[in-house]
Design a protein around this motif. Structure first.
Motif, PDB file in Angstrom:
ATOM      1  N   GLY A 199       7.304  14.949  -7.927  1.00  0.00           N
ATOM      2  CA  GLY A 199       7.764  13.956  -6.963  1.00  0.00           C
ATOM      3  C   GLY A 199       6.704  13.406  -6.035  1.00  0.00           C
ATOM      4  O   GLY A 199       7.031  12.762  -5.024  1.00  0.00           O
ATOM      5  N   ALA A 200       5.425  13.620  -6.347  1.00  0.00           N
ATOM      6  CA  ALA A 200       4.352  13.050  -5.515  1.00  0.00           C
ATOM      7  C   ALA A 200       4.445  11.526  -5.506  1.00  0.00           C
ATOM      8  O   ALA A 200       4.797  10.899  -6.518  1.00  0.00           O
ATOM      9  CB  ALA A 200       2.991  13.493  -6.028  1.00  0.00           C
ATOM     10  N   ASP A 201       4.113  10.943  -4.368  1.00  0.00           N
ATOM     11  CA  ASP A 201       4.135   9.485  -4.252  1.00  0.00           C
ATOM     12  C   ASP A 201       2.888   8.843  -4.843  1.00  0.00           C
ATOM     13  O   ASP A 201       2.894   7.662  -5.182  1.00  0.00           O
ATOM     14  CB  ASP A 201       4.267   9.088  -2.778  1.00  0.00           C
ATOM     15  CG  ASP A 201       5.597   9.540  -2.195  1.00  0.00           C
ATOM     16  OD1 ASP A 201       6.621   8.909  -2.491  1.00  0.00           O
ATOM     17  OD2 ASP A 201       5.606  10.554  -1.469  1.00  0.00           O
ATOM     18  N   GLY A 202       1.826   9.616  -4.951  1.00  0.00           N
ATOM     19  CA  GLY A 202       0.585   9.117  -5.514  1.00  0.00           C
ATOM     20  C   GLY A 202      -0.380  10.263  -5.701  1.00  0.00           C
ATOM     21  O   GLY A 202      -0.107  11.407  -5.303  1.00  0.00           O
ATOM     22  N   VAL A 203      -1.525   9.959  -6.309  1.00  0.00           N
ATOM     23  CA  VAL A 203      -2.562  10.978  -6.490  1.00  0.00           C
ATOM     24  C   VAL A 203      -3.884  10.453  -5.948  1.00  0.00           C
ATOM     25  O   VAL A 203      -4.131   9.240  -5.924  1.00  0.00           O
ATOM     26  CB  VAL A 203      -2.734  11.397  -7.974  1.00  0.00           C
ATOM     27  CG1 VAL A 203      -1.483  12.099  -8.472  1.00  0.00           C
ATOM     28  CG2 VAL A 203      -3.074  10.203  -8.860  1.00  0.00           C
ATOM     29  N   LEU A 204      -4.707  11.378  -5.504  1.00  0.00           N
ATOM     30  CA  LEU A 204      -6.061  11.083  -5.040  1.00  0.00           C
ATOM     31  C   LEU A 204      -7.021  11.740  -6.021  1.00  0.00           C
ATOM     32  O   LEU A 204      -6.946  12.957  -6.247  1.00  0.00           O
ATOM     33  CB  LEU A 204      -6.274  11.634  -3.632  1.00  0.00           C
ATOM     34  CG  LEU A 204      -7.659  11.424  -3.015  1.00  0.00           C
ATOM     35  CD1 LEU A 204      -7.924   9.949  -2.758  1.00  0.00           C
ATOM     36  CD2 LEU A 204      -7.798  12.229  -1.715  1.00  0.00           C
ATOM     37  N   LEU A 205      -7.922  10.940  -6.597  1.00  0.00           N
ATOM     38  CA  LEU A 205      -8.761  11.406  -7.698  1.00  0.00           C
ATOM     39  C   LEU A 205     -10.236  11.319  -7.322  1.00  0.00           C
ATOM     40  O   LEU A 205     -10.839  10.237  -7.308  1.00  0.00           O
ATOM     41  CB  LEU A 205      -8.494  10.559  -8.945  1.00  0.00           C
ATOM     42  CG  LEU A 205      -7.049  10.574  -9.465  1.00  0.00           C
ATOM     43  CD1 LEU A 205      -6.856   9.496 -10.529  1.00  0.00           C
ATOM     44  CD2 LEU A 205      -6.688  11.948 -10.017  1.00  0.00           C
ATOM     45  N   VAL A 206     -10.817  12.468  -7.014  1.00  0.00           N
ATOM     46  CA  VAL A 206     -12.233  12.511  -6.667  1.00  0.00           C
ATOM     47  C   VAL A 206     -13.081  12.263  -7.913  1.00  0.00           C
ATOM     48  O   VAL A 206     -12.652  12.564  -9.038  1.00  0.00           O
ATOM     49  CB  VAL A 206     -12.574  13.873  -6.023  1.00  0.00           C
ATOM     50  CG1 VAL A 206     -12.518  15.004  -7.042  1.00  0.00           C
ATOM     51  CG2 VAL A 206     -13.922  13.841  -5.309  1.00  0.00           C
TER      52      VAL A 206
ATOM     53  N   ALA B 159       0.825  -1.208   0.000  1.00  0.00           N
ATOM     54  CA  ALA B 159       0.000   0.000   0.000  1.00  0.00           C
ATOM     55  C   ALA B 159       0.858   1.256   0.000  1.00  0.00           C
ATOM     56  O   ALA B 159       1.976   1.263   0.532  1.00  0.00           O
ATOM     57  CB  ALA B 159      -0.916   0.001   1.220  1.00  0.00           C
ATOM     58  N   LEU B 160       0.333   2.319  -0.598  1.00  0.00           N
ATOM     59  CA  LEU B 160       1.002   3.624  -0.545  1.00  0.00           C
ATOM     60  C   LEU B 160       1.317   4.008   0.894  1.00  0.00           C
ATOM     61  O   LEU B 160       2.377   4.531   1.196  1.00  0.00           O
ATOM     62  CB  LEU B 160       0.088   4.677  -1.163  1.00  0.00           C
ATOM     63  CG  LEU B 160       0.422   5.218  -2.540  1.00  0.00           C
ATOM     64  CD1 LEU B 160      -0.682   6.145  -3.029  1.00  0.00           C
ATOM     65  CD2 LEU B 160       1.763   5.912  -2.569  1.00  0.00           C
ATOM     66  N   PHE B 161       0.366   3.751   1.779  1.00  0.00           N
ATOM     67  CA  PHE B 161       0.611   3.904   3.202  1.00  0.00           C
ATOM     68  C   PHE B 161      -0.408   3.080   3.962  1.00  0.00           C
ATOM     69  O   PHE B 161      -1.481   2.769   3.454  1.00  0.00           O
ATOM     70  CB  PHE B 161       0.552   5.377   3.640  1.00  0.00           C
ATOM     71  CG  PHE B 161      -0.843   5.960   3.731  1.00  0.00           C
ATOM     72  CD1 PHE B 161      -1.540   5.971   4.932  1.00  0.00           C
ATOM     73  CD2 PHE B 161      -1.459   6.492   2.604  1.00  0.00           C
ATOM     74  CE1 PHE B 161      -2.826   6.500   5.020  1.00  0.00           C
ATOM     75  CE2 PHE B 161      -2.735   7.031   2.683  1.00  0.00           C
ATOM     76  CZ  PHE B 161      -3.421   7.034   3.888  1.00  0.00           C
ATOM     77  N   GLU B 162      -0.036   2.696   5.172  1.00  0.00           N
ATOM     78  CA  GLU B 162      -0.965   2.106   6.124  1.00  0.00           C
ATOM     79  C   GLU B 162      -1.028   3.032   7.326  1.00  0.00           C
ATOM     80  O   GLU B 162      -0.023   3.605   7.726  1.00  0.00           O
ATOM     81  CB  GLU B 162      -0.502   0.714   6.560  1.00  0.00           C
ATOM     82  CG  GLU B 162      -0.571  -0.331   5.466  1.00  0.00           C
ATOM     83  CD  GLU B 162      -0.238  -1.725   5.983  1.00  0.00           C
ATOM     84  OE1 GLU B 162       0.195  -1.847   7.157  1.00  0.00           O
ATOM     85  OE2 GLU B 162      -0.393  -2.691   5.216  1.00  0.00           O
ATOM     86  N   GLY B 163      -2.221   3.180   7.890  1.00  0.00           N
ATOM     87  CA  GLY B 163      -2.373   4.026   9.065  1.00  0.00           C
ATOM     88  C   GLY B 163      -3.285   5.207   8.808  1.00  0.00           C
ATOM     89  O   GLY B 163      -4.261   5.096   8.063  1.00  0.00           O
TER      90      GLY B 163
ATOM     91  N   VAL C  76       3.646  11.688   0.228  1.00  0.00           N
ATOM     92  CA  VAL C  76       2.808  12.843  -0.090  1.00  0.00           C
ATOM     93  C   VAL C  76       1.916  12.456  -1.260  1.00  0.00           C
ATOM     94  O   VAL C  76       2.400  12.087  -2.332  1.00  0.00           O
ATOM     95  CB  VAL C  76       3.638  14.088  -0.454  1.00  0.00           C
ATOM     96  CG1 VAL C  76       2.721  15.235  -0.891  1.00  0.00           C
ATOM     97  CG2 VAL C  76       4.500  14.528   0.727  1.00  0.00           C
ATOM     98  N   ILE C  77       0.621  12.523  -1.021  1.00  0.00           N
ATOM     99  CA  ILE C  77      -0.379  12.159  -2.033  1.00  0.00           C
ATOM    100  C   ILE C  77      -1.106  13.433  -2.440  1.00  0.00           C
ATOM    101  O   ILE C  77      -1.648  14.151  -1.597  1.00  0.00           O
ATOM    102  CB  ILE C  77      -1.356  11.109  -1.470  1.00  0.00           C
ATOM    103  CG1 ILE C  77      -0.582   9.845  -1.074  1.00  0.00           C
ATOM    104  CG2 ILE C  77      -2.448  10.783  -2.486  1.00  0.00           C
ATOM    105  CD1 ILE C  77      -1.362   8.891  -0.214  1.00  0.00           C
ATOM    106  N   ALA C  78      -1.091  13.709  -3.724  1.00  0.00           N
ATOM    107  CA  ALA C  78      -1.626  14.969  -4.236  1.00  0.00           C
ATOM    108  C   ALA C  78      -3.061  14.795  -4.705  1.00  0.00           C
ATOM    109  O   ALA C  78      -3.358  13.886  -5.487  1.00  0.00           O
ATOM    110  CB  ALA C  78      -0.762  15.471  -5.390  1.00  0.00           C
TER     111      ALA C  78
END
Length: 294
Positions: A98-105, A2-6, A75-77
């Motif tokens: 350099g974002a680690d991932g993106v969040l897409l609404v 996962a991109l992150f847990e927590g 960092v997720i953009a």
């Protein structure tokens, strides 16, 4: 993996009195979040007032967060838009920064069909190589992703890896996990449903509450993931008055008020959002005091 847990924080964007972005204050917030053991920074999402940012401000804020965090946590953009071309451009620029991932609404106002959503997300994801997390929040967008749509995207597009689920419907969440055979990174999008979503296979939360209580939210999720369900459940139940107070008016009105109550001086909101009503401020102040945050 996962991109992150927590518990990742859906970070506010601090403003000056003239409504310009306060980058010095943003720097302070980023450092405080990392010190508070936040597991990821989600920048320029709904809580960050991205809807009232220019594209230049949007990218300046994303680049600033990436530069200051320096790889210490992901960092997720937030790069979603109701215009596919705009979402593609923002996502490509975030990756280049350099974002680690993106969040897409989901596209708001347009209200795309399920086939339209598949085309929208597939188009964006194929233009980038970093992971993408879908964001299902129909109460704000008027556009709901069906569980079958989410499953189709996760199974058929390699870098669509997860979903921030804020429908509030736990049956919906269970269907998503069933249709994905559990092979999806599931994040709660509602602070009052973190533990229930973890119980269905979730890996964390993208949290508004983490703005004011990062360690609490981190510890709640970590307790659950380590098998201490009883502690996590108690923390979830104890946090309900604060969750309710932070959403008694539209987000991010209450969370900015809460941060200002804590002396963080994050400033005002951009129109059309207005300051929190006095009677609701008192409800929030009590909830914050009960959690020993003020």
């Amino acid at each position: 993996m996962a991109l992150f847990e927590g518990a990742g924080v859906a970070l506010v964007t601090p403003m000056k009195e003239n409504h310009e972005i306060n980058f010095d204050k943003l720097d302070e917030l980023l450092e405080e979040q990392i010190a508070g053991q936040t597991d990821a920074i989600i920048i320029c999402g709904t809580t960050g007032e991205s809807a009232t940012m220019t594209e230049e401000e949007h990218m300046d804020t994303i680049r600033f967060a990436i530069d200051r965090v320096k790889g210490r946590i992901p960092v997720i953009a937030g790069t979603g838009s109701n215009c596919t071309a705009t979402a593609v451009q923002l996502s490509k620029e975030a990756e280049a920064a350099g974002a680690d991932g993106v969040l897409l609404v989901t596209p708001y106002y347009n209200k795309a069909t399920q086939n339209g959503l598949i085309a929208h997300y597939t188009t964006i994801a194929k233009e980038i190589s970093i992971p993408a997390i879908l964001y299902n929040v129909p109460s704000r967008t008027g556009c709901a992703m069906a569980p079958a749509t989410i499953a189709s995207l996760v199974k058929n597009v390699d870098n669509i890896v997860g979903v921030k689920e804020a429908s509030g419907d736990l049956s919906n969440v269970a269907k998503i996990m069933n249709l994905c055979d559990g092979n999806i990174d599931l994040y709660s999008g509602n602070d009052d449903q973190v533990v229930p979503i973890l119980s269905l296979g979730g890996v964390g939360v993208i949290s508004v509450v983490s703005n004011v209580a990062p360690k609490f939210m981190h510890d709640m999720v970590t307790s659950y993931l380590k098998g201490d369900v009883k502690t996590a459940a108690k923390m979830q139940i104890d946090s309900i008055p604060l969750c309710n107070a932070l959403f008694c008016e539209v987000n991010p009105i209450p969370v900015k008020a809460a941060l200002n109550m804590m002396g963080k001086e994050v400033g005002t909101l951009r129109a059309p959002l207005t300051e929190m009503e006095p009677q609701n401020q008192e409800i929030l102040r009590k909830a914050m005091a009960d959690m020993k945050l003020i």
